[in-house]
Motif scaffolding. Sequence first.
Motif, PDB file in Angstrom:
ATOM      1  N   ALA A  13      -8.488 -10.061  -8.140  1.00 60.63           N
ATOM      2  CA  ALA A  13      -7.352  -9.161  -8.346  1.00 60.63           C
ATOM      3  C   ALA A  13      -7.391  -8.003  -7.357  1.00 60.63           C
ATOM      4  CB  ALA A  13      -7.351  -8.637  -9.782  1.00 60.63           C
ATOM      5  N   LEU A  14      -8.607  -7.475  -7.107  1.00 60.93           N
ATOM      6  CA  LEU A  14      -8.757  -6.376  -6.159  1.00 60.93           C
ATOM      7  C   LEU A  14      -8.360  -6.818  -4.757  1.00 60.93           C
ATOM      8  CD1 LEU A  14      -9.712  -3.579  -5.285  1.00 60.93           C
ATOM      9  CD2 LEU A  14     -12.060  -4.484  -5.240  1.00 60.93           C
ATOM     10  N   LYS A  15      -8.822  -7.998  -4.342  1.00 58.82           N
ATOM     11  CA  LYS A  15      -8.492  -8.482  -3.004  1.00 58.82           C
ATOM     12  C   LYS A  15      -6.994  -8.756  -2.872  1.00 58.82           C
ATOM     13  CE  LYS A  15     -12.708  -8.040  -1.872  1.00 58.82           C
ATOM     14  NZ  LYS A  15     -13.654  -9.121  -1.690  1.00 58.82           N
ATOM     15  N   ALA A  16      -6.381  -9.228  -3.960  1.00 60.74           N
ATOM     16  CA  ALA A  16      -4.935  -9.455  -3.930  1.00 60.74           C
ATOM     17  C   ALA A  16      -4.193  -8.138  -3.710  1.00 60.74           C
ATOM     18  CB  ALA A  16      -4.474 -10.118  -5.224  1.00 60.74           C
ATOM     19  N   GLY A 157     -13.030  13.417  10.684  1.00 58.46           N
ATOM     20  CA  GLY A 157     -11.941  13.347  11.646  1.00 58.46           C
ATOM     21  C   GLY A 157     -10.578  13.360  10.961  1.00 58.46           C
ATOM     22  N   PHE A 158      -9.529  13.260  11.768  1.00 61.79           N
ATOM     23  CA  PHE A 158      -8.174  13.415  11.238  1.00 61.79           C
ATOM     24  C   PHE A 158      -7.839  12.369  10.183  1.00 61.79           C
ATOM     25  CE2 PHE A 158      -3.635  12.695  11.118  1.00 61.79           C
ATOM     26  CZ  PHE A 158      -3.137  13.981  11.014  1.00 61.79           C
ATOM     27  N   ILE A 159      -8.127  11.091  10.454  1.00 58.76           N
ATOM     28  CA  ILE A 159      -7.773  10.051   9.484  1.00 58.76           C
ATOM     29  C   ILE A 159      -8.648  10.162   8.240  1.00 58.76           C
ATOM     30  CG2 ILE A 159      -7.597   7.575   9.076  1.00 58.76           C
ATOM     31  CD1 ILE A 159      -5.408   8.667  10.857  1.00 58.76           C
ATOM     32  N   GLY A 160      -9.916  10.519   8.413  1.00 64.17           N
ATOM     33  CA  GLY A 160     -10.757  10.772   7.247  1.00 64.17           C
ATOM     34  C   GLY A 160     -10.196  11.883   6.385  1.00 64.17           C
ATOM     35  N   ARG A 161      -9.699  12.938   7.025  1.00 65.76           N
ATOM     36  CA  ARG A 161      -9.089  14.046   6.264  1.00 65.76           C
ATOM     37  C   ARG A 161      -7.768  13.610   5.636  1.00 65.76           C
ATOM     38  NH1 ARG A 161     -10.203  16.881  10.962  1.00 65.76           N
ATOM     39  NH2 ARG A 161      -8.025  17.475  11.236  1.00 65.76           N
ATOM     40  N   MET A 162      -7.071  12.692   6.292  1.00 62.03           N
ATOM     41  CA  MET A 162      -5.831  12.190   5.704  1.00 62.03           C
ATOM     42  C   MET A 162      -6.118  11.457   4.395  1.00 62.03           C
ATOM     43  SD  MET A 162      -2.907   9.643   7.273  1.00 62.03           S
ATOM     44  CE  MET A 162      -3.803   8.131   6.903  1.00 62.03           C
ATOM     45  N   PHE A 163      -7.174  10.630   4.393  1.00 63.45           N
ATOM     46  CA  PHE A 163      -7.531   9.935   3.156  1.00 63.45           C
ATOM     47  C   PHE A 163      -7.961  10.923   2.080  1.00 63.45           C
ATOM     48  CE2 PHE A 163      -7.391   6.109   5.664  1.00 63.45           C
ATOM     49  CZ  PHE A 163      -6.996   5.157   4.741  1.00 63.45           C
ATOM     50  N   ALA A 164      -8.673  11.972   2.461  1.00 65.45           N
ATOM     51  CA  ALA A 164      -9.055  13.002   1.494  1.00 65.45           C
ATOM     52  C   ALA A 164      -7.816  13.722   0.953  1.00 65.45           C
ATOM     53  CB  ALA A 164     -10.011  13.993   2.141  1.00 65.45           C
ATOM     54  N   THR A 165      -6.828  13.929   1.806  1.00 70.39           N
ATOM     55  CA  THR A 165      -5.585  14.565   1.384  1.00 70.39           C
ATOM     56  C   THR A 165      -4.830  13.703   0.387  1.00 70.39           C
ATOM     57  OG1 THR A 165      -5.374  15.745   3.494  1.00 70.39           O
ATOM     58  CG2 THR A 165      -3.346  15.436   2.204  1.00 70.39           C
ATOM     59  N   MET A 166      -4.836  12.392   0.606  1.00 70.07           N
ATOM     60  CA  MET A 166      -4.095  11.493  -0.276  1.00 70.07           C
ATOM     61  C   MET A 166      -4.825  11.195  -1.585  1.00 70.07           C
ATOM     62  SD  MET A 166      -2.318   8.712   2.326  1.00 70.07           S
ATOM     63  CE  MET A 166      -3.866   7.920   2.783  1.00 70.07           C
ATOM     64  N   LYS A 167      -6.140  11.386  -1.612  1.00 74.65           N
ATOM     65  CA  LYS A 167      -6.948  10.960  -2.760  1.00 74.65           C
ATOM     66  C   LYS A 167      -6.462  11.507  -4.108  1.00 74.65           C
ATOM     67  CE  LYS A 167     -11.701  10.702  -4.460  1.00 74.65           C
ATOM     68  NZ  LYS A 167     -13.134  11.032  -4.155  1.00 74.65           N
ATOM     69  N   PRO A 168      -6.105  12.798  -4.211  1.00 71.22           N
ATOM     70  CA  PRO A 168      -5.663  13.301  -5.521  1.00 71.22           C
ATOM     71  C   PRO A 168      -4.379  12.647  -6.032  1.00 71.22           C
ATOM     72  CG  PRO A 168      -6.241  15.113  -4.047  1.00 71.22           C
ATOM     73  CD  PRO A 168      -6.184  13.882  -3.216  1.00 71.22           C
ATOM     74  N   TYR A 169      -3.632  12.014  -5.152  1.00 68.01           N
ATOM     75  CA  TYR A 169      -2.364  11.394  -5.532  1.00 68.01           C
ATOM     76  C   TYR A 169      -2.493   9.877  -5.713  1.00 68.01           C
ATOM     77  CZ  TYR A 169      -0.704  15.837  -3.608  1.00 68.01           C
ATOM     78  OH  TYR A 169      -0.506  17.169  -3.338  1.00 68.01           O
ATOM     79  N   ALA A 170      -3.645   9.342  -5.362  1.00 71.52           N
ATOM     80  CA  ALA A 170      -3.848   7.890  -5.372  1.00 71.52           C
ATOM     81  C   ALA A 170      -4.333   7.407  -6.735  1.00 71.52           C
ATOM     82  CB  ALA A 170      -4.864   7.504  -4.305  1.00 71.52           C
ATOM     83  N   PRO A 172      -6.957   5.656  -9.254  1.00 70.31           N
ATOM     84  CA  PRO A 172      -8.420   5.689  -9.155  1.00 70.31           C
ATOM     85  C   PRO A 172      -8.960   4.413  -8.533  1.00 70.31           C
ATOM     86  CG  PRO A 172      -7.705   5.341 -11.429  1.00 70.31           C
ATOM     87  CD  PRO A 172      -6.480   5.677 -10.643  1.00 70.31           C
ATOM     88  N   PRO A 173      -9.998   4.530  -7.699  1.00 72.71           N
ATOM     89  CA  PRO A 173     -10.561   3.329  -7.073  1.00 72.71           C
ATOM     90  C   PRO A 173     -11.240   2.450  -8.117  1.00 72.71           C
ATOM     91  CG  PRO A 173     -11.954   5.227  -6.636  1.00 72.71           C
ATOM     92  CD  PRO A 173     -10.722   5.754  -7.306  1.00 72.71           C
ATOM     93  N   PRO A 174     -11.296   1.160  -7.898  1.00 68.55           N
ATOM     94  CA  PRO A 174     -11.989   0.272  -8.836  1.00 68.55           C
ATOM     95  C   PRO A 174     -13.483   0.541  -8.820  1.00 68.55           C
ATOM     96  CG  PRO A 174     -11.335  -0.918  -6.869  1.00 68.55           C
ATOM     97  CD  PRO A 174     -10.709   0.431  -6.769  1.00 68.55           C
ATOM     98  N   PRO A 175     -14.181   0.211  -9.882  1.00 67.24           N
ATOM     99  CA  PRO A 175     -15.628   0.436  -9.936  1.00 67.24           C
ATOM    100  C   PRO A 175     -16.348  -0.235  -8.769  1.00 67.24           C
ATOM    101  CG  PRO A 175     -14.793  -0.180 -12.099  1.00 67.24           C
ATOM    102  CD  PRO A 175     -13.664  -0.385 -11.135  1.00 67.24           C
ATOM    103  N   GLY A 176     -17.230   0.512  -8.140  1.00 68.77           N
ATOM    104  CA  GLY A 176     -18.022  -0.047  -7.042  1.00 68.77           C
ATOM    105  C   GLY A 176     -17.400   0.050  -5.678  1.00 68.77           C
ATOM    106  N   ALA A 177     -16.127   0.381  -5.604  1.00 65.41           N
ATOM    107  CA  ALA A 177     -15.466   0.505  -4.299  1.00 65.41           C
ATOM    108  C   ALA A 177     -15.889   1.804  -3.628  1.00 65.41           C
ATOM    109  CB  ALA A 177     -13.961   0.458  -4.462  1.00 65.41           C
ATOM    110  N   GLN A 178     -16.114   1.745  -2.315  1.00 70.66           N
ATOM    111  CA  GLN A 178     -16.540   2.915  -1.565  1.00 70.66           C
ATOM    112  C   GLN A 178     -15.446   3.371  -0.609  1.00 70.66           C
ATOM    113  OE1 GLN A 178     -20.337   0.760  -0.430  1.00 70.66           O
ATOM    114  NE2 GLN A 178     -21.146   2.831  -0.611  1.00 70.66           N
TER     115      GLN A 178
END
Length: 281
Positions: A13-16, A157-170, A172-178
């Motif tokens: 399901a995660l890969k889908a 870097g910029f894209i890393g900060r972009m992911f950090a910026t989006m995280k509060p709106y995303a 929750p990641p599935p268990p074990g995902a990094q």
Amino acid sequence: MTTQNSATEADRALKAKHRAMWAQGDYPSLAAEVIPSLGAVLVEACGVRSGQRVLDVGAGSGNAAIPAALAGADVVASDLTPELFEAGRRVAGQQGVELSWQEADAEALPFGDAEFDTVLSCVGVMFAPHHQQAAGELVRVCRPGGTIGLLNWTPQGFIGRMFATMKPYAPPPPPGAQPPPLWGDEDHVRALLGDRVTDVRAERRTVRVDRFETPEAFRDYFKDRYGPTITVYKNIAGDPERTAALDRDLADLARDGDLSTGGGGTVLEWEYLLCTARRAG
């Protein structure tokens, strides 16, 4: 047995979801228009040459696979999202090279042990959720003495900060995902590859991005084309206030990173980690 089957179903399901995420928007145009040079940078760093057998993991539309084929290698471009291959085949045809395109999960590659001289990934494998599994597969399919090459966005870097910026709106990641940008941390990559590799070389570099006239143009471009950003906006689609807040946050990110001196559009420098290693044995 029930627990194992449940875990397998959850992984499928995660890969889908991952496949669907990258199939939406238009990542091939983003890769071609915004970061067209990165694949060739990785291919050069790996020393790809004629006669080699090369695997590109998380190849997308072939940003690195096509330059490897142009260098004369026998190339397999693999990705979890085969919807991206059509654009890659078209570009490869325009450039007069042939390569194989194969649907593949980076955490369970459908290739034999030690099958490739070079195994590389340009901002691709970093999005596999289970980093150690993916790293193990990169090593497994590379022959002893062969090259493993990675180019990934850094956390700071910029894209890393972009992911950090989006995280509060995303969601929750599935268990074990990094988090994907961890692949841009040298210590993390060294730990993932461990003593199965030698001659590790890592260097932080930047790519200049100057195609966006304004910070808002950057935001809107990614809202339209980039699967992870589209997914985050879908998650908050029923909340106008949070949507407006994310609009502001992404534009502010680009505004804070703008290196232009005025009048010349928005100029950004996106940092990545370039890492190469030799498989031991």
